[in-house]
Design an enzyme around this catalytic site. Structure first.
Site, mmCIF file in Angstrom:
data_model
loop_
_atom_site.group_PDB
_atom_site.id
_atom_site.type_symbol
_atom_site.label_atom_id
_atom_site.label_comp_id
_atom_site.label_asym_id
_atom_site.label_seq_id
_atom_site.Cartn_x
_atom_site.Cartn_y
_atom_site.Cartn_z
ATOM 1 N N VAL A 25 0.879 -1.175 0.000
ATOM 2 C CA VAL A 25 0.000 0.000 0.000
ATOM 3 C C VAL A 25 0.913 1.221 0.000
ATOM 4 O O VAL A 25 1.572 1.512 1.008
ATOM 5 C CB VAL A 25 -0.939 0.007 1.219
ATOM 6 C CG1 VAL A 25 -1.878 1.207 1.169
ATOM 7 C CG2 VAL A 25 -1.759 -1.288 1.299
ATOM 8 N N GLU A 74 4.251 -8.006 2.642
ATOM 9 C CA GLU A 74 4.570 -8.970 3.703
ATOM 10 C C GLU A 74 4.222 -8.407 5.067
ATOM 11 O O GLU A 74 3.681 -9.101 5.930
ATOM 12 C CB GLU A 74 6.069 -9.298 3.678
ATOM 13 C CG GLU A 74 6.554 -9.936 2.385
ATOM 14 C CD GLU A 74 7.023 -8.932 1.346
ATOM 15 O OE1 GLU A 74 6.417 -7.842 1.230
ATOM 16 O OE2 GLU A 74 7.995 -9.232 0.641
ATOM 17 N N CYS A 91 11.204 -6.136 5.866
ATOM 18 C CA CYS A 91 10.200 -7.210 6.017
ATOM 19 C C CYS A 91 10.835 -8.469 6.601
ATOM 20 O O CYS A 91 10.209 -9.169 7.399
ATOM 21 C CB CYS A 91 9.526 -7.515 4.689
ATOM 22 S SG CYS A 91 8.388 -6.197 4.203
HETATM 23 N N1 THU Z 1 7.542 -4.049 -1.836
HETATM 24 C C1 THU Z 1 6.852 -5.035 -1.195
HETATM 25 O O1 THU Z 1 5.610 -5.001 -1.096
HETATM 26 N N2 THU Z 1 7.561 -6.046 -0.633
HETATM 27 C C2 THU Z 1 8.918 -6.152 -0.659
HETATM 28 O O2 THU Z 1 9.486 -7.006 0.007
HETATM 29 C C3 THU Z 1 9.682 -5.241 -1.524
HETATM 30 C C4 THU Z 1 8.981 -4.010 -1.949
HETATM 31 C C5 THU Z 1 6.794 -2.939 -2.440
HETATM 32 C C6 THU Z 1 6.983 -1.617 -1.770
HETATM 33 C C7 THU Z 1 6.678 -0.657 -2.901
HETATM 34 O O3 THU Z 1 5.278 -0.439 -2.931
HETATM 35 C C8 THU Z 1 7.066 -1.409 -4.146
HETATM 36 O O4 THU Z 1 7.193 -2.764 -3.770
HETATM 37 C C9 THU Z 1 8.351 -0.945 -4.781
HETATM 38 O O5 THU Z 1 9.365 -0.877 -3.866
#
Ligand code: THU
Length: 125
Positions: A43, A55, A88
């Site tokens: 988000v 995550e 994460c």
């Molecule tokens: N992002 C994730 O949701 N999980 C991760 O482990 C790496 C990055 C998202 C955050 C952001 O919205 C987008 O990926 C680009 O960094």
């Protein structure tokens, strides 16, 4: 719950991702020890640093509903394979240092790694 099924649930959740800034959409499915699944998506926010990853969304949903014991997490992005970022990894380590992390470009090519391998010597107070 097999890895493929969990991966499919993570993939399905991508539809709820809010990623208008990066267009990198991520879905996660976190399996608790007693078989419950919490999904999560990234988000994003106009104030970029306020963005939360898929995550951590899944983990926060679970913990806030009273679940703290986790077995596996499946993660997938709009680009395919997606291992969790450093924040994460540490966040998940708090609750599940032995978590299994599953990702891959498609359900027939999954990679499974232990969080202990992805985050050796994680921090714990
Ligand atoms: N992002 C994730 O949701 N999980 C991760 O482990 C790496 C990055 C998202 C955050 C952001 O919205 C987008 O990926 C680009 O960094």
């Amino acid at each position: 719950m097999d890895n493929k099924k969990l991966y499919r649930i993570a993939k399905e959740s991508i539809k709820n991702s809010y990623a208008p800034f990066s267009n990198f959409r991520v879905g996660a499915a976190l399996l608790t020890k007693d078989g419950k699944i919490f999904t999560g998506v990234n988000v994003e926010n106009s104030s970029y640093g306020a963005t939360i990853c898929a995550e951590r969304t899944a983990c926060v949903k679970a913990v806030s509903e009273g679940y703290r014991e986790f077995e596996k997490i499946a993660i997938v992005s709009s680009e395919g394979e997606a291992f969790p970022c450093g924040i994460c990894r540490q966040f998940l380590y708090e609750f599940a240092p032995k978590l299994m992390v599953i990702t891959g470009n498609d359900e027939d090519n999954l990679v499974a790694k232990g969080l202990s391998e992805l985050l050796p010597e994680g921090f714990k107070l």
